[in-house]
Scaffold this active site. Sequence first.
Site, mmCIF file in Angstrom:
data_model
loop_
_atom_site.group_PDB
_atom_site.id
_atom_site.type_symbol
_atom_site.label_atom_id
_atom_site.label_comp_id
_atom_site.label_asym_id
_atom_site.label_seq_id
_atom_site.Cartn_x
_atom_site.Cartn_y
_atom_site.Cartn_z
ATOM 1 N N GLU A 143 -5.555 4.849 -3.993
ATOM 2 C CA GLU A 143 -4.807 4.959 -5.248
ATOM 3 C C GLU A 143 -5.698 5.572 -6.336
ATOM 4 O O GLU A 143 -6.879 5.237 -6.438
ATOM 5 C CB GLU A 143 -4.343 3.569 -5.728
ATOM 6 C CG GLU A 143 -3.217 3.014 -4.893
ATOM 7 C CD GLU A 143 -2.585 1.750 -5.488
ATOM 8 O OE1 GLU A 143 -2.748 1.496 -6.701
ATOM 9 O OE2 GLU A 143 -1.931 1.038 -4.712
ATOM 10 N N ASP B 275 -4.191 1.628 4.041
ATOM 11 C CA ASP B 275 -4.289 1.582 2.580
ATOM 12 C C ASP B 275 -5.600 0.909 2.180
ATOM 13 O O ASP B 275 -5.982 -0.116 2.753
ATOM 14 C CB ASP B 275 -3.127 0.729 2.051
ATOM 15 C CG ASP B 275 -2.629 1.197 0.708
ATOM 16 O OD1 ASP B 275 -3.199 2.146 0.154
ATOM 17 O OD2 ASP B 275 -1.641 0.612 0.232
ATOM 18 N N LYS C 282 -5.462 5.705 2.654
ATOM 19 C CA LYS C 282 -4.784 6.033 1.391
ATOM 20 C C LYS C 282 -5.560 5.381 0.246
ATOM 21 O O LYS C 282 -5.929 4.219 0.333
ATOM 22 C CB LYS C 282 -3.336 5.543 1.378
ATOM 23 C CG LYS C 282 -2.635 5.829 0.046
ATOM 24 C CD LYS C 282 -1.158 5.612 0.097
ATOM 25 C CE LYS C 282 -0.733 4.172 -0.034
ATOM 26 N NZ LYS C 282 -1.174 3.527 -1.292
ATOM 27 N N GLU D 295 4.533 8.015 -6.762
ATOM 28 C CA GLU D 295 5.341 6.791 -6.915
ATOM 29 C C GLU D 295 5.822 6.635 -8.349
ATOM 30 O O GLU D 295 5.051 6.808 -9.310
ATOM 31 C CB GLU D 295 4.518 5.556 -6.508
ATOM 32 C CG GLU D 295 5.305 4.248 -6.719
ATOM 33 C CD GLU D 295 4.753 3.035 -6.006
ATOM 34 O OE1 GLU D 295 3.770 3.162 -5.253
ATOM 35 O OE2 GLU D 295 5.337 1.945 -6.211
ATOM 36 N N ASP E 200 -1.125 -1.958 1.352
ATOM 37 C CA ASP E 200 -1.599 -3.222 0.776
ATOM 38 C C ASP E 200 -0.426 -3.990 0.170
ATOM 39 O O ASP E 200 -0.591 -5.121 -0.311
ATOM 40 C CB ASP E 200 -2.742 -3.004 -0.233
ATOM 41 C CG ASP E 200 -2.322 -2.237 -1.464
ATOM 42 O OD1 ASP E 200 -1.186 -1.719 -1.505
ATOM 43 O OD2 ASP E 200 -3.135 -2.136 -2.406
ATOM 44 N N SER E 201 0.782 -3.412 0.254
ATOM 45 C CA SER E 201 1.998 -4.171 -0.069
ATOM 46 C C SER E 201 2.111 -5.387 0.847
ATOM 47 O O SER E 201 2.877 -6.311 0.558
ATOM 48 C CB SER E 201 3.240 -3.283 0.067
ATOM 49 O OG SER E 201 3.224 -2.583 1.300
HETATM 50 O O1 KIV Z 1 1.190 -0.501 -0.223
HETATM 51 C C1 KIV Z 1 2.172 0.208 0.009
HETATM 52 O O2 KIV Z 1 3.066 -0.147 0.779
HETATM 53 C C2 KIV Z 1 2.256 1.499 -0.664
HETATM 54 C C3 KIV Z 1 3.506 2.298 -0.525
HETATM 55 C C4 KIV Z 1 4.666 1.619 -1.106
HETATM 56 C C5 KIV Z 1 3.349 3.680 -1.003
HETATM 57 O O3 KIV Z 1 1.335 1.870 -1.318
#
Ligand code: KIV
Length: 266
Positions: A117, A85, A115, A183, A46-47
């Site tokens: 969080e 994510d 993924k 992280e 989600d970056s």
């Molecule tokens: O969103 C993302 O890119 C991430 C990674 C940096 C671990 O969560």
Amino acid sequence: MRKKITIPDVLQMKPAGRRITVLTSYDFPFTRLIDGGGIDIILVGDSAGVVFAGHDTTLPVTMDEMLYHVKAVRRADPRALVVADMPFMSCQTGIEDACRNCGRMIKEGGAEAVKIEGGSNMAHIIRAVSSIDIPVMAHIGLTPQSVHRMGGYKVQGRKEQAERIREDALAVQNAGAFAVVLEGIPAKLAAEISAELTIPTIGIGAGPACDGQVLVIHDILGLCEKYSPKFVKRYTDLAPLISGAVKQYVDEVRSGDFPTEEHSFS
Ligand code: KIV
């Protein structure tokens, strides 16, 4: 012959002492290039909300936006395992929403894992999603979706906070996560957690002792001009190359040097 990387492949890397390589990707062309470099896992992070869409945080990213990115990555048919994510508020509102949204990433997006969080607070969600055969990579420590609670992107797990991070690591492993991103935590703490857990740890700003490493592709290519955290290594500097090519194109069109006969049809 090309062998697709699967969850069992990832799981056997830790006992085999093979470090797991992870990079983010959000689109088709980058995925082709990243996969060609031999990466093990592609994280559709989600970056994307920050490095692709220009937001200040990952909080505004939606399910539909993530699905768009996951589908684009899948179309590149990568050998790497594709992990989607889960954006802010896609899993936080309860087990039913979490299962439905994670299911969409697999069913509609074509991801092979998700993924999520959060640590002990999200263990019940990780357990529910894992129990319907959706592999979950957990993410603890400096979790960017918790930016307001943390008061900024600050290293987590220093001093008395360390115990909470350790508890989070055990909670997500016990809940069934197949791997955990660590992280922004001290290297020593990450080393201790990596030694204690049976599932692989994937570090970002967590020192060299994790079982694998993840970075954001725009950061390692020098495409993110806003900021460069201490834990990033810039492997190349593409920004001036791209700006230079664009400037040359602009100059040549204006001067009449492009297009020439070579680029024209008779
Ligand atoms: O969103 C993302 O890119 C991430 C990674 C940096 C671990 O969560």
